[in-house]
Enzyme design. Structure first.
Site, short mmCIF file in Angstrom:
data_model
loop_
_atom_site.label_atom_id
_atom_site.label_comp_id
_atom_site.label_asym_id
_atom_site.label_seq_id
_atom_site.Cartn_x
_atom_site.Cartn_y
_atom_site.Cartn_z
N HIS A 21 4.29 32.27 -5.35
CA HIS A 21 2.88 32.61 -5.49
C HIS A 21 2.06 31.33 -5.61
O HIS A 21 2.60 30.22 -5.51
CB HIS A 21 2.65 33.59 -6.65
CG HIS A 21 3.07 33.08 -8.00
ND1 HIS A 21 2.62 31.89 -8.53
CD2 HIS A 21 3.92 33.60 -8.93
CE1 HIS A 21 3.14 31.71 -9.72
NE2 HIS A 21 3.96 32.73 -9.98
N HIS A 24 3.40 28.39 -7.86
CA HIS A 24 4.49 27.61 -7.25
C HIS A 24 3.95 26.79 -6.09
O HIS A 24 4.33 25.63 -5.90
CB HIS A 24 5.60 28.52 -6.71
CG HIS A 24 6.10 29.56 -7.66
ND1 HIS A 24 6.04 30.90 -7.41
CD2 HIS A 24 6.68 29.43 -8.89
CE1 HIS A 24 6.57 31.57 -8.41
NE2 HIS A 24 6.95 30.69 -9.35
N CYS A 129 18.14 42.23 -28.79
CA CYS A 129 17.84 43.62 -28.40
C CYS A 129 19.04 44.13 -27.62
O CYS A 129 19.39 43.56 -26.59
CB CYS A 129 16.58 43.70 -27.54
SG CYS A 129 16.39 45.34 -26.79
N CYS A 132 18.12 45.33 -24.00
CA CYS A 132 17.95 44.25 -23.02
C CYS A 132 19.19 43.38 -22.92
O CYS A 132 19.30 42.57 -22.00
CB CYS A 132 16.79 43.33 -23.39
SG CYS A 132 15.21 44.12 -23.55
N CYS A 146 11.12 45.41 -29.68
CA CYS A 146 11.31 45.00 -28.29
C CYS A 146 10.20 45.63 -27.44
O CYS A 146 10.00 46.84 -27.48
CB CYS A 146 12.67 45.46 -27.78
SG CYS A 146 12.78 45.30 -25.98
N HIS A 149 11.88 48.28 -25.03
CA HIS A 149 12.59 49.44 -25.56
C HIS A 149 11.94 50.05 -26.80
O HIS A 149 12.35 51.12 -27.25
CB HIS A 149 14.05 49.09 -25.85
CG HIS A 149 14.81 48.72 -24.61
ND1 HIS A 149 14.90 47.43 -24.14
CD2 HIS A 149 15.46 49.49 -23.71
CE1 HIS A 149 15.60 47.42 -23.01
NE2 HIS A 149 15.94 48.65 -22.74
N LYS A 298 -5.40 35.99 -16.08
CA LYS A 298 -4.04 35.51 -15.93
C LYS A 298 -3.43 36.20 -14.70
O LYS A 298 -3.66 37.38 -14.48
CB LYS A 298 -3.27 35.91 -17.20
CG LYS A 298 -1.87 35.41 -17.27
CD LYS A 298 -1.30 35.82 -18.61
CE LYS A 298 0.09 35.54 -18.75
NZ LYS A 298 1.22 35.56 -18.33
N LYS A 301 1.88 40.43 -12.32
CA LYS A 301 2.28 41.56 -11.49
C LYS A 301 1.62 42.83 -11.98
O LYS A 301 1.19 43.66 -11.20
CB LYS A 301 3.80 41.73 -11.55
CG LYS A 301 4.52 40.98 -10.46
CD LYS A 301 5.95 41.49 -10.37
CE LYS A 301 6.80 40.52 -9.58
NZ LYS A 301 8.20 40.53 -9.95
N1 MSP Z 1 13.14 27.56 -13.39
C1 MSP Z 1 12.20 27.01 -14.29
C2 MSP Z 1 12.00 25.54 -14.03
C3 MSP Z 1 13.24 24.72 -14.11
S1 MSP Z 1 12.94 23.05 -13.68
C4 MSP Z 1 14.33 22.27 -14.09
C5 MSP Z 1 10.87 27.72 -14.14
N2 MSP Z 1 10.66 28.36 -12.99
S2 MSP Z 1 9.31 29.15 -12.58
O1 MSP Z 1 9.62 29.86 -11.37
O2 MSP Z 1 8.84 29.92 -13.68
O3 MSP Z 1 8.30 28.05 -12.22
C6 MSP Z 1 7.44 27.44 -13.17
C7 MSP Z 1 6.54 26.52 -12.43
O4 MSP Z 1 5.82 27.22 -11.40
C8 MSP Z 1 5.44 25.88 -13.26
O5 MSP Z 1 5.87 24.77 -14.00
C9 MSP Z 1 4.47 25.51 -12.15
O6 MSP Z 1 4.98 24.44 -11.42
C10 MSP Z 1 4.50 26.75 -11.30
N3 MSP Z 1 3.59 27.79 -11.80
C11 MSP Z 1 3.92 29.09 -12.05
N4 MSP Z 1 2.78 29.76 -12.41
C12 MSP Z 1 1.73 28.92 -12.40
C13 MSP Z 1 0.33 29.09 -12.56
N5 MSP Z 1 -0.24 30.25 -12.87
N6 MSP Z 1 -0.45 28.01 -12.36
C14 MSP Z 1 0.06 26.81 -11.98
N7 MSP Z 1 1.37 26.63 -11.80
C15 MSP Z 1 2.26 27.60 -12.19
O7 MSP Z 1 10.07 27.63 -15.03
#
Ligand code: MSP
Length: 636
Positions: A21, A24, A129, A132, A146, A149, A298, A301
């Protein structure tokens, strides 16, 4: 390759329990722009991204999809890989934590730490939990039940392996203090130093296989799998082949990690301690950005407002999406995404400012001199500030990129675009073309325009790779650009220029679903500001702030440096109120600040926000509250 020119940049590896999204995509896009910039500058670059595939959450998502965790991870990891390809991301490698090249390195590091006495067997207690089948952290627990649940938690204790992280607390504090740019921007460094004021605990790094199968078995006790963060962080090392691999030896000493604030603690606390214990060099910088909201909320989903990049890139193109996210978010501060704002910027900055300039300039050159670049004029006599404007932009882009300030780099480039647009307006080549005595002048103007576009074709390449390539092609430039090519005066006379219009077509805002009627604000009428839409006003993040400290800014009559609390965080602001308030009178006051203002350095002090105040006939009054509210409260 000398030290200064090697650069290794990583993004977080993303969990495979969700598809890519906006969040990322932002991290991956800014990383891509950064590495493209460094490659343009001639650096030896390695750029890593990937997916994080172990742990409870992934196992649960796979179970509810009715497939094995591996099959599930294969599928979603593929979706990430394809998404990045579609966005034109130029990563050199893509790591998956289920790959043998990763698990081997994780197990080797675990064994090394175990042999060195850095890992011990202890007891872990937590809120569990049974529905979960997992522990909840204190932070996740709301109302003692939780959330899924609605059953009370059970406190259970189990044996687990622990990493002796606590013993590195003193070392880590010293490391962060000695290296002020270790964690950037500063607010995140302060957050970690604040966290480290409390005693640091040892880190539980295992989960019993009776509870969780989906992980890397501990090499010294296969009744346990590795805790997902301990596994995941090591990707940055394993992707280079681990210690001893030539790739590791080349790039590891130059590593910088790019993340968002959500995963600050594992990166700023666990990871340096893990590296230190494993005898590996500590990373150079941790660059932290903040969070995207969507239409002021925020992204989630359940709200149904998750922005999928492909929905925008399909409609408006990759470059427009890249431009918007990099220009809109001040690196380090939260930003809001809306289609309205997106289309507004596309029309104003890309279609109007850049697109029109390219189309005007190439058309003038084709129409007035048959598309052949005239000989450069003697600039001393010619008198234009375009070369100076270019020099300034180049310097500002370089400085901004040092700090990951993508929004500033783009603002500087658009200053230059503005300067060239003004130059077209004032030099009026269409009028010069009518007067045969002005031929030399016309040639000089057209050379200037062609050269400005050629340089833009280089400088824009990291940010808008497709548009920049089109500009370079229209200016007869072939081959890979280099940053040094963006030096004024390199364009050869006689180069063939082609018309390039429609680089960024204007979007009809009503048809786009973005309902704002005009991207150009109505002219300011006598004494009255132009109307502001509710959406525009909503972009301001106004907050209640409590003034914790105030002091004069040295050598300034007007400025005070304020330290304020916004509840969860402290900020430094500079306010031009020294002639109206004594510092001592301000401390303890609750005022209103613009919290998402682009940071600015004022007389050497970085200001992160603005205090609101009214003025009339020489009197100034800061806005305060007539009833108490906690610092950080939103002001609407
Ligand atoms: N898997 C762990 C990271 C491990 S690194 C060794 C993780 N993954 S995640 O899929 O949740 O990705 C988190 C990252 O996605 C954030 O640090 C950022 O880079 C990006 N973002 C996810 N949501 C975001 C926003 N709403 N806004 C900006 N970036 C965000 O955590």
């Amino acid at each position: 390759m000398s030290d200064a020119t090697t650069f290794y940049l990583t993004t977080p590896i993303y969990y495979v329990n969700a598809t890519p999204h906006l969040g990322h995509a932002y991290t991956t896009i800014v990383a891509d722009a950064m590495v493209r910039y460094r490659r343009l500058a001639g650096d030896n670059v390695w750029f890593l991204t990937g997916t994080d595939e172990h742990g409870d959450n992934i196992a649960r998502a796979a179970a509810s999809a009715g497939v094995s965790p591996q099959a599930y991870a294969d599928r979603i990891s593929g979706v990430f890989r394809e998404a990045w390809k579609g966005l034109g991301i130029t990563n050199d490698d893509f790591i998956r934590t289920t790959e043998p090249r990763h698990t081997t390195v994780v197990q080797a590091i675990l064994q090394k730490l175990r042999d060195a006495g850095e890992i011990y067997l202890g007891t872990y207690g937590g809120h569990y939990c049974f529905g979960c089948e997992r522990f909840y952290t204190e932070k996740e627990i709301v109302g003692g039940k939780c959330p899924d649940h609605q059953t009370p938690f059970t406190w259970i204790e189990e044996e687990n392996y622990f990493f002796k992280m606590s013993k590195y607390q003193g070392w880590l504090i010293e490391h962060i203090e000695r290296q002020p740019d270790f964690i950037r921007p500063e607010r995140y460094r302060n957050e970690i130093l604040g966290f480290l004021r409390e005693p640091l605990q040892d880190l539980s790094i295992s989960r019993p296989r009776t509870r969780l199968e989906w992980g890397i078995p501990l090499p010294f006790d296969d009744t346990y799998v590795t805790y997902v963060w301990f596994d995941a962080l090591i990707n940055y090392v394993s992707a280079l082949g681990g210690p001893g691999d030539p790739r590791f030896e080349t790039y590891w000493p130059h590593v910088q990690h790019l993340i968002a604030k959500d995963i600050l603690k594992p990166h700023a606390v666990y990871w340096p301690c893990m590296l230190k214990a494993a005898g590996l060099p500590i990373y150079r910088h941790l660059d932290v950005h903040a969070y995207w909201t969507v239409d002021g909320r925020k992204m989630s989903k359940s709200i149904g407002n998750v922005v999928e990049p492909s929905a925008f890139t399909g409609k408006y193109g990759n470059d427009a999406f890249r431009y918007f996210v990099m220009r809109e978010m001040v690196f380090g501060l939260d930003a809001d995404f809306s289609e309205k704002a997106f289309v507004g910027r596309l029309n104003a900055d890309l279609a109007n400012d850049l697109g029109n300039l390219v189309s005007r300039a190439t058309t003038l050159i084709v129409n007035f001199v048959g598309g052949l670049v005239p000989a450069p004029p003697s600039f001393a006599a010619f008198g234009t500030d375009v070369p100076d404007a270019l020099e300034k932009a180049r310097g500002e882009v370089a400085a901004a990129m040092e700090e990951f300030a993508f929004q500033r780099a783009l603002a500087a480039l658009w200053e230059f675009v503005g300067a060239v647009n003004r130059y077209v307006d004032t030099s009026q080549p269409w009028a010069l073309a009518k007067d045969s005595t002005q031929r030399a002048m016309l040639d000089g103007v057209l050379y200037t325009l062609a050269e400005a576009l050629r340089c833009l074709g280089v400088l824009l390449a990291p940010f808008l790779p497709d548009a920049a390539a089109k500009i370079r092609a229209a200016l007869g430039q072939t081959g890979e650009p280099k940053l040094a090519d963006a030096e004024w005066g390199r364009l050869a006379a006689g180069t063939r220029v082609q018309k390039l219009s429609g680089l960024f077509p204007r979007i009809d805002e009503r048809a786009s679903g973005a309902t704002r009627t005009s991207s150009t604000p109505p002219a300011v009428q006598a004494g009255r500001a132009a109307p502001v839409t509710i959406a525009e006003f909503g972009r301001l993040d106004l907050r209640v702030a409590e003034i914790l400290a105030a002091e004069p800014v040295p050598k300034s009559r007007k400025l005070l440096k304020l330290t304020v609390s916004l509840g969860a965080e402290q900020r430094t602001l500079v306010a031009g109120i020294a002639e109206h308030y004594a510092p001592a009178d301000l401390v303890g006051k609750k005022v209103v600040v613009v919290a998402n203002l682009e940071p600015a350095t004022i007389m050497g002090v970085e200001s992160n926000g603005m205090v609101l105040a009214g003025t009339a006939e020489g009197t100034l009054a800061v806005l305060t509250l007539d009833r108490d509210l906690p610092p950080g409260s939103k002001v609407r």
